[in-house]
Design a protein around this motif. Structure first.
Motif, PDB file in Angstrom:
ATOM      1  N   THR A  39       0.829  -1.213   0.000  1.00  0.00           N
ATOM      2  CA  THR A  39       0.000   0.000   0.000  1.00  0.00           C
ATOM      3  C   THR A  39       0.862   1.260   0.000  1.00  0.00           C
ATOM      4  O   THR A  39       0.618   2.204  -0.753  1.00  0.00           O
ATOM      5  CB  THR A  39      -0.916  -0.007   1.232  1.00  0.00           C
ATOM      6  OG1 THR A  39      -1.719  -1.193   1.207  1.00  0.00           O
ATOM      7  CG2 THR A  39      -1.828   1.213   1.234  1.00  0.00           C
ATOM      8  N   LYS A  40       1.898   1.272   0.842  1.00  0.00           N
ATOM      9  CA  LYS A  40       2.776   2.438   0.901  1.00  0.00           C
ATOM     10  C   LYS A  40       3.486   2.658  -0.434  1.00  0.00           C
ATOM     11  O   LYS A  40       3.592   3.783  -0.926  1.00  0.00           O
ATOM     12  CB  LYS A  40       3.804   2.259   2.015  1.00  0.00           C
ATOM     13  CG  LYS A  40       3.228   2.296   3.421  1.00  0.00           C
ATOM     14  CD  LYS A  40       4.314   2.064   4.460  1.00  0.00           C
ATOM     15  CE  LYS A  40       3.744   2.094   5.880  1.00  0.00           C
ATOM     16  NZ  LYS A  40       4.792   1.815   6.880  1.00  0.00           N
ATOM     17  N   GLY A  41       4.002   1.553  -1.009  1.00  0.00           N
ATOM     18  CA  GLY A  41       4.742   1.697  -2.262  1.00  0.00           C
ATOM     19  C   GLY A  41       3.873   2.202  -3.397  1.00  0.00           C
ATOM     20  O   GLY A  41       4.259   3.104  -4.153  1.00  0.00           O
ATOM     21  N   LYS A  42       2.687   1.610  -3.548  1.00  0.00           N
ATOM     22  CA  LYS A  42       1.783   2.058  -4.616  1.00  0.00           C
ATOM     23  C   LYS A  42       1.379   3.512  -4.410  1.00  0.00           C
ATOM     24  O   LYS A  42       1.285   4.287  -5.359  1.00  0.00           O
ATOM     25  CB  LYS A  42       0.546   1.158  -4.666  1.00  0.00           C
ATOM     26  CG  LYS A  42       0.831  -0.254  -5.119  1.00  0.00           C
ATOM     27  CD  LYS A  42      -0.451  -1.081  -5.140  1.00  0.00           C
ATOM     28  CE  LYS A  42      -0.166  -2.513  -5.574  1.00  0.00           C
ATOM     29  NZ  LYS A  42      -1.382  -3.337  -5.596  1.00  0.00           N
ATOM     30  N   HIS A  43       1.096   3.878  -3.167  1.00  0.00           N
ATOM     31  CA  HIS A  43       0.708   5.263  -2.893  1.00  0.00           C
ATOM     32  C   HIS A  43       1.847   6.238  -3.216  1.00  0.00           C
ATOM     33  O   HIS A  43       1.637   7.274  -3.847  1.00  0.00           O
ATOM     34  CB  HIS A  43       0.307   5.385  -1.418  1.00  0.00           C
ATOM     35  CG  HIS A  43       0.023   6.797  -1.001  1.00  0.00           C
ATOM     36  ND1 HIS A  43      -1.139   7.461  -1.369  1.00  0.00           N
ATOM     37  CD2 HIS A  43       0.750   7.677  -0.272  1.00  0.00           C
ATOM     38  CE1 HIS A  43      -1.113   8.677  -0.883  1.00  0.00           C
ATOM     39  NE2 HIS A  43       0.009   8.834  -0.209  1.00  0.00           N
ATOM     40  N   SER A  46       2.538   6.421  -7.060  1.00  0.00           N
ATOM     41  CA  SER A  46       1.453   7.147  -7.732  1.00  0.00           C
ATOM     42  C   SER A  46       1.523   8.632  -7.422  1.00  0.00           C
ATOM     43  O   SER A  46       1.249   9.475  -8.272  1.00  0.00           O
ATOM     44  CB  SER A  46       0.097   6.577  -7.294  1.00  0.00           C
ATOM     45  OG  SER A  46      -0.006   5.233  -7.636  1.00  0.00           O
ATOM     46  N   LEU A  47       1.900   8.970  -6.179  1.00  0.00           N
ATOM     47  CA  LEU A  47       1.994  10.376  -5.789  1.00  0.00           C
ATOM     48  C   LEU A  47       3.091  11.094  -6.559  1.00  0.00           C
ATOM     49  O   LEU A  47       2.918  12.221  -7.035  1.00  0.00           O
ATOM     50  CB  LEU A  47       2.260  10.442  -4.285  1.00  0.00           C
ATOM     51  CG  LEU A  47       2.134  11.819  -3.628  1.00  0.00           C
ATOM     52  CD1 LEU A  47       0.715  12.341  -3.747  1.00  0.00           C
ATOM     53  CD2 LEU A  47       2.545  11.747  -2.171  1.00  0.00           C
ATOM     54  N   ILE A  48       4.253  10.436  -6.723  1.00  0.00           N
ATOM     55  CA  ILE A  48       5.363  11.058  -7.468  1.00  0.00           C
ATOM     56  C   ILE A  48       5.015  11.149  -8.952  1.00  0.00           C
ATOM     57  O   ILE A  48       5.351  12.121  -9.635  1.00  0.00           O
ATOM     58  CB  ILE A  48       6.655  10.251  -7.257  1.00  0.00           C
ATOM     59  CG1 ILE A  48       7.049  10.274  -5.771  1.00  0.00           C
ATOM     60  CG2 ILE A  48       7.802  10.820  -8.088  1.00  0.00           C
ATOM     61  CD1 ILE A  48       8.248   9.418  -5.430  1.00  0.00           C
ATOM     62  N   ALA A  49       4.288  10.116  -9.476  1.00  0.00           N
ATOM     63  CA  ALA A  49       3.971  10.087 -10.906  1.00  0.00           C
ATOM     64  C   ALA A  49       2.945  11.141 -11.303  1.00  0.00           C
ATOM     65  O   ALA A  49       2.726  11.358 -12.492  1.00  0.00           O
ATOM     66  CB  ALA A  49       3.459   8.695 -11.289  1.00  0.00           C
ATOM     67  N   LYS A  73      11.024   7.332   7.867  1.00  0.00           N
ATOM     68  CA  LYS A  73       9.751   6.926   8.448  1.00  0.00           C
ATOM     69  C   LYS A  73       9.225   5.624   7.850  1.00  0.00           C
ATOM     70  O   LYS A  73       8.723   4.759   8.563  1.00  0.00           O
ATOM     71  CB  LYS A  73       8.703   8.031   8.219  1.00  0.00           C
ATOM     72  CG  LYS A  73       9.036   9.341   8.911  1.00  0.00           C
ATOM     73  CD  LYS A  73       7.974  10.383   8.578  1.00  0.00           C
ATOM     74  CE  LYS A  73       8.306  11.718   9.212  1.00  0.00           C
ATOM     75  NZ  LYS A  73       7.311  12.746   8.860  1.00  0.00           N
ATOM     76  N   GLU A  74       9.296   5.460   6.549  1.00  0.00           N
ATOM     77  CA  GLU A  74       8.603   4.377   5.864  1.00  0.00           C
ATOM     78  C   GLU A  74       9.520   3.322   5.262  1.00  0.00           C
ATOM     79  O   GLU A  74       9.038   2.403   4.614  1.00  0.00           O
ATOM     80  CB  GLU A  74       7.703   4.962   4.745  1.00  0.00           C
ATOM     81  CG  GLU A  74       6.766   6.070   5.201  1.00  0.00           C
ATOM     82  CD  GLU A  74       5.741   5.557   6.194  1.00  0.00           C
ATOM     83  OE1 GLU A  74       5.580   4.333   6.258  1.00  0.00           O
ATOM     84  OE2 GLU A  74       5.122   6.368   6.899  1.00  0.00           O
ATOM     85  N   ALA A 116       3.197  -1.347 -11.207  1.00  0.00           N
ATOM     86  CA  ALA A 116       3.677  -2.722 -11.109  1.00  0.00           C
ATOM     87  C   ALA A 116       4.657  -2.794  -9.957  1.00  0.00           C
ATOM     88  O   ALA A 116       5.303  -1.814  -9.593  1.00  0.00           O
ATOM     89  CB  ALA A 116       4.371  -3.143 -12.405  1.00  0.00           C
ATOM     90  N   TYR A 117       4.792  -3.946  -9.315  1.00  0.00           N
ATOM     91  CA  TYR A 117       5.770  -4.104  -8.251  1.00  0.00           C
ATOM     92  C   TYR A 117       6.488  -5.435  -8.426  1.00  0.00           C
ATOM     93  O   TYR A 117       5.936  -6.393  -8.958  1.00  0.00           O
ATOM     94  CB  TYR A 117       5.104  -4.023  -6.880  1.00  0.00           C
ATOM     95  CG  TYR A 117       4.114  -5.134  -6.588  1.00  0.00           C
ATOM     96  CD1 TYR A 117       4.541  -6.358  -6.067  1.00  0.00           C
ATOM     97  CD2 TYR A 117       2.759  -4.957  -6.845  1.00  0.00           C
ATOM     98  CE1 TYR A 117       3.639  -7.361  -5.820  1.00  0.00           C
ATOM     99  CE2 TYR A 117       1.860  -5.959  -6.601  1.00  0.00           C
ATOM    100  CZ  TYR A 117       2.310  -7.173  -6.070  1.00  0.00           C
ATOM    101  OH  TYR A 117       1.416  -8.166  -5.822  1.00  0.00           O
TER     102      TYR A 117
END
Length: 609
Positions: A39-43, A46-49, A73-74, A116-117
């Protein structure tokens, strides 16, 4: 010896149970951590993109400081932003055990345009990296790739929390076993006393105990009473559960009935209704809208609204983008949609649906076909413009000629007479126009009533013929009559019918060149009386034929346009014929004349004796 074995087995069972609980807890925690890092990675990716790639080509200090804070933090360990030509704009890494992350991980490539991950083991830190990739866009084209990696550190098995949990479970199991053990002893104690009393004779009487009495004594009786009480409580509880189930079934039935009633109501509404949930998926749609989009209900329900409507303006109207203005509670849009009927204009309304706590519960989208309304508005504007032109033309002529006569600019008597004649003609033209407008207004408002009476068709035919014979002779136009042996009588308003027929006959004379021919006939066909009017005039094109009964319509044909006319005659004539239940058919070809067929039904009538 048996007791020791039982104790050992009991301890082994407890330890095995604790191990199983610990194992499942660790597995669940690993799954939870994995879901959390996904969830953190996708968020984050997507935020940077959301930013265009040009935003990363300048000063990156603020962006890198943000990444450093996020890594603390993450668990962010690297971030690469690369253009499509291979130039790397951002290269951010957090080293692990003195080694570079790029030395410890496998490099993955983007295969799709969606998020994608991928994941790979990192031997240097005994951990796991989850990599997330997404394309960057510039002017709606792929301009680069964002790639980030989040570190998931190994899970520590023996933590304070787990040791505390194991201790609590161990205490709970020991306490439960102890309570169960003493509970069983307490339960079988009356039975033990009963059998003990049965085996011990009374010391005073020396007689054997009364077994039957002891079995029916206080101990067995009390156990049976307790059993009956427990069964009664269970029976009452079962009845309560059954009653509650019946109530729930009834409530579910009421909800289903109300839902069906609501669906039936919106299906009867004569405009489109689409209800969306908070994810902008279709929750409800009425039959009108299904017919418009030509889809089955099963293919639409629970589907994203983007899959039903493809128009970008409509999608932006229903689901604004994150950087757009927030959606208001009730807004409207007028749009022509390619998915619906062509050349139709729809008024689309979007209303926000709120829950009990004023939270977003969905959206109500309505589609109303306003094509007729728009056409009426356009026709009204055209009507006013044409009427203004028709009024201004003769008024301008009258004003200019009157001013010249009043100022004495025209001294020649013949010229003055010509000016007076022109003023008189333009005045007559205005009078006819106003009369036609009044007649048309009375017809459209329903204020024109028919004074029906028995009409002698021969008399009507001759009256119409006489009215155009003079103008026809002036142009040398011959009139051929086609009459039956017996003229039929019929019911109708003679004055109105006479005006309508004379209007068409007058147009035939007006738009027929000199030395032409006019055919005028009357006949009976089945239960209708037919008036035939044909000429050898200029004729009409296919485009003109579709508009000749429109108010103020004038043909673009130069031969026709040069003739004076209001463009209301045929419109009034068609309305009069329609009031009599008849109709007018027209056949024409450009340069070959026009043929009108007026059909009026013959009603039954009775003559009082």
């Amino acid at each position: 010896m048996k007791t020791k074995i039982i104790n050992v087995l009991l301890v082994l069972i407890i330890l095995t149970g604790l191990a199983i609980v610990l194992h499942y807890q660790i597995r669940n925690e690993e799954k939870e951590r994995t879901r959390d890092i996904y969830t953190k990675g996708k968020h984050l990716v997507s935020l940077i993109a959301l930013h265009p790639i040009s935003a990363f080509e300048g000063d990156q200090n603020y962006f890198l400081r943000t990444l450093v804070e996020y890594s603390t933090k993450e668990g962010l360990v690297y971030c690469y932003i690369t253009k499509t030509d291979g130039v790397r704009l951002v290269s951010f890494e957090i080293s692990q055990d003195g080694q570079s992350i790029s030395d410890c991980k496998e490099v993955f490539k983007i295969r799709t345009a969606a998020i994608a991950y991928n994941s790979s083991e990192i031997a240097c830190s005994n951990g796991r990296i989850y990599e997330f990739t997404k394309p960057l866009y510039e002017n709606n084209e792929t301009a680069g790739t964002i790639k980030i990696g989040l570190m998931l550190h190994p899970l520590t098995v023996f933590t304070k929390e787990r040791i505390s949990l194991i201790g609590m479970l161990f205490f709970f199991i020991i306490a439960s076993i102890t309570l169960v053990y003493f509970g069983i002893l307490q339960a079988i104690q009356p039975i033990s006393r009963m059998f003990s009393n049965q085996e011990s004779p009374s010391p005073k009487s020396g007689k054997k105990p009364d077994v039957g009495r002891r079995i029916g004594g206080d101990s067995i009786y009390g156990m049976m009473e307790d059993f009956k009480t427990s069964m009664g409580q269970l029976n009452n509880e079962l009845k309560n559960v059954i009653s509650r189930n019946k109530d729930l079934s009834f409530q579910i039935g009421v909800v289903k009935f109300e839902k069906n009633q609501v669906q039936n109501i919106i299906n009867k509404i004569n405009f489109g209704i689409v209800i969306l949930d908070i994810q902008d998926n279709v929750a409800q749609i009425n039959d009108y809208m299904l017919k418009q989009i030509n889809k089955a209900r099963e293919a639409v329900i629970d589907q994203p609204v983007e899959g039903i409507f493809m128009d970008p303006a409509l999608i932006e109207f229903i689901s604004p983008k994150e950087n757009s203005a927030p959606l208001q509670s009730n807004i409207q849009l007028e749009l022509s949609l390619s998915e619906l009927q062509e050349k139709s204009i729809y008024s689309i309304s979007c209303t926000i649906l709120s829950g009990e706590e004023k939270q977003l519960a969905g959206k109500l989208i309505t589609f109303s076909d306003i094509t007729s309304q728009k056409e009426a508005e356009e026709n009204t504007i055209a009507f006013v413009a044409h009427l203004s032109h028709e009024l201004m033309t003769p008024l301008t002529t009258i004003q200019s000629y009157s001013e010249m006569l009043m100022e004495g600019e025209i001294e020649d008597t013949e010229t003055q007479k010509e000016f007076y004649n022109t003023i008189n003609k333009e005045t007559d033209r205005l009078t006819r126009l106003i009369k036609d407008l009044l007649s048309l207004s009375r017809i459209e408002m329903g204020g024109l009533s028919l004074n029906k009476d028995i009409i002698n068709s021969e008399s009507l035919f001759q009256d119409c013929l006489v009215s155009v014979e003079g103008s026809a002779k002036k142009k040398g136009i011959s009139i051929e009559q086609h009459v039956p042996d017996n003229f039929p009588n019929f019911m109708g308003d003679k004055d109105l019918l006479k005006g309508a027929i004379i209007n068409i006959l007058g147009n035939a004379v007006k738009y027929t060149p000199e030395k032409g021919r006019l055919d005028f006939g009357i006949r009976q066909k089945d239960d209708s009386i037919i008036f035939d009017i044909g000429d050898t005039g200029y004729g009409m094109s296919e485009e003109d034929l579709g508009h000749i009964f429109d108010k103020f319509y004038r043909s673009s044909n130069p031969d026709v346009a040069e003739k004076q006319g209001t463009g209301l005659g045929l419109s009034i004539a068609s309305e009069i014929i329609a009031l009599h239940g008849g109709n007018i058919d027209v056949q024409s070809e450009l340069g070959k004349g026009t043929y009108f067929i007026i059909s009026i039904p013959i009603e039954e009538y009775y003559i009082d004796q």
